[in-house]
Design an enzyme around this catalytic site. Structure first.
Site, short mmCIF file in Angstrom:
data_model
loop_
_atom_site.label_atom_id
_atom_site.label_comp_id
_atom_site.label_asym_id
_atom_site.label_seq_id
_atom_site.Cartn_x
_atom_site.Cartn_y
_atom_site.Cartn_z
N GLY A 53 -15.15 -17.25 -11.03
CA GLY A 53 -14.14 -17.64 -10.01
C GLY A 53 -12.73 -17.80 -10.48
N SER A 54 -11.81 -17.91 -9.50
CA SER A 54 -10.44 -17.80 -9.71
C SER A 54 -9.72 -18.93 -10.88
CB SER A 54 -9.68 -18.04 -8.53
OG SER A 54 -9.86 -19.17 -7.82
N GLY A 59 -17.78 -17.31 -4.78
CA GLY A 59 -17.79 -15.84 -5.39
C GLY A 59 -18.82 -15.09 -5.54
N GLU A 83 -24.89 -19.09 -11.92
CA GLU A 83 -24.37 -20.27 -12.31
C GLU A 83 -25.31 -21.51 -12.39
OE1 GLU A 83 -19.74 -19.17 -10.19
OE2 GLU A 83 -21.36 -20.28 -8.93
#
Length: 227
Positions: A27-28, A98, A104
């Site tokens: 992710g960002s 995402g 995860e």
């Protein structure tokens, strides 16, 4: 906003030291954590082994020459750092914006310490404004979709480039527009019992620390689980 994400990601890298097995999130915001780990390996000689939570993160890590193993090659993970889409006051969270929620959660489960990095906009009183991703097998996905529809969960199949989005594990994602999740624990248990649901984006009482970047700097929130 990007600067806040970068601050949180760099702060999280302080929890990593030589000899660790490190879980690299997706992710960002987690992106900046991975970049900082790459910098420390190159400039400081940091020695770690990493496991990743998506093909995207694997590609990023390989580009930074971060040594990788698969999750099955390690017995445990010392620390995993990942992002989150929403975090409530009870340290429950929604993840999977995402599309990497299954991997995860698989990496988070054997982690001795599990840390989220977020900007302050991700802190909420109650979860649910962010759509809840539910990963489902392709076979019978329409059946599950209709079940969610009947329950009033306002489902939609996630799409990419005009096609149904397919996860790294070759599953579909159904996003639920719930607005508010009154009891994430109970709702998570309900989803766990739906046949064909592989995993969902409720990460309930899993996280140990949340690193929050805001206008006033970076703060570290510690869950009761960790205390």
């Amino acid at each position: 906003m990007e600067n806040l994400k970068k601050m949180a990601g760099i702060k999280a890298a302080e929890f990593v030291s030589d000899g660790m097995v490190v879980g690299l999130g997706t992710g960002s915001t987690a992106y900046y954590f991975v970049e900082e780990i790459g910098r420390r390996i190159k400039e400081e000689g940091l020695q770690i082994t990493a496991v990743t939570t998506s093909s995207v993160t694997s590609k990023q890590a390989e580009g930074l020459n971060i040594p990788l193993k698969s999750i099955d090659q390690v017995d445990f993970v010392d620390v995993t750092v990942d992002g989150a889409d929403e975090v409530d006051s009870q340290f429950n969270g929604i993840k999977g914006g995402g599309g990497a929620l299954l991997m995860e959660k698989i990496v988070a489960t054997p982690s001795k310490e599990y840390i989220w990095v977020v900007d302050e906009s991700k802190l909420v009183d109650k979860l649910g404004a962010f759509k809840l991703p539910v990963e489902v097998v392709q076979y019978g996905a329409e059946q599950i979709f209709r079940r969610f529809e009947r329950a009033g969960y306002k489902p939609s199949f996630r799409e990419k480039d005009g096609q149904r989005f397919v996860t790294d594990m070759q599953n579909f994602i159904i996003d639920l527009a719930l607005d508010v999740i009154e009891d994430p624990i109970v709702f998570g248990q309900e989803l766990d019992h739906v046949v064909g649901v592989v995993e969902h984006g409720l990460f309930n009482q899993m996280v140990d620390k949340v690193i929050v970047a805001g206008r006033d700097g970076v703060q570290i929130l510690t869950s009761r689980k960790e205390k």
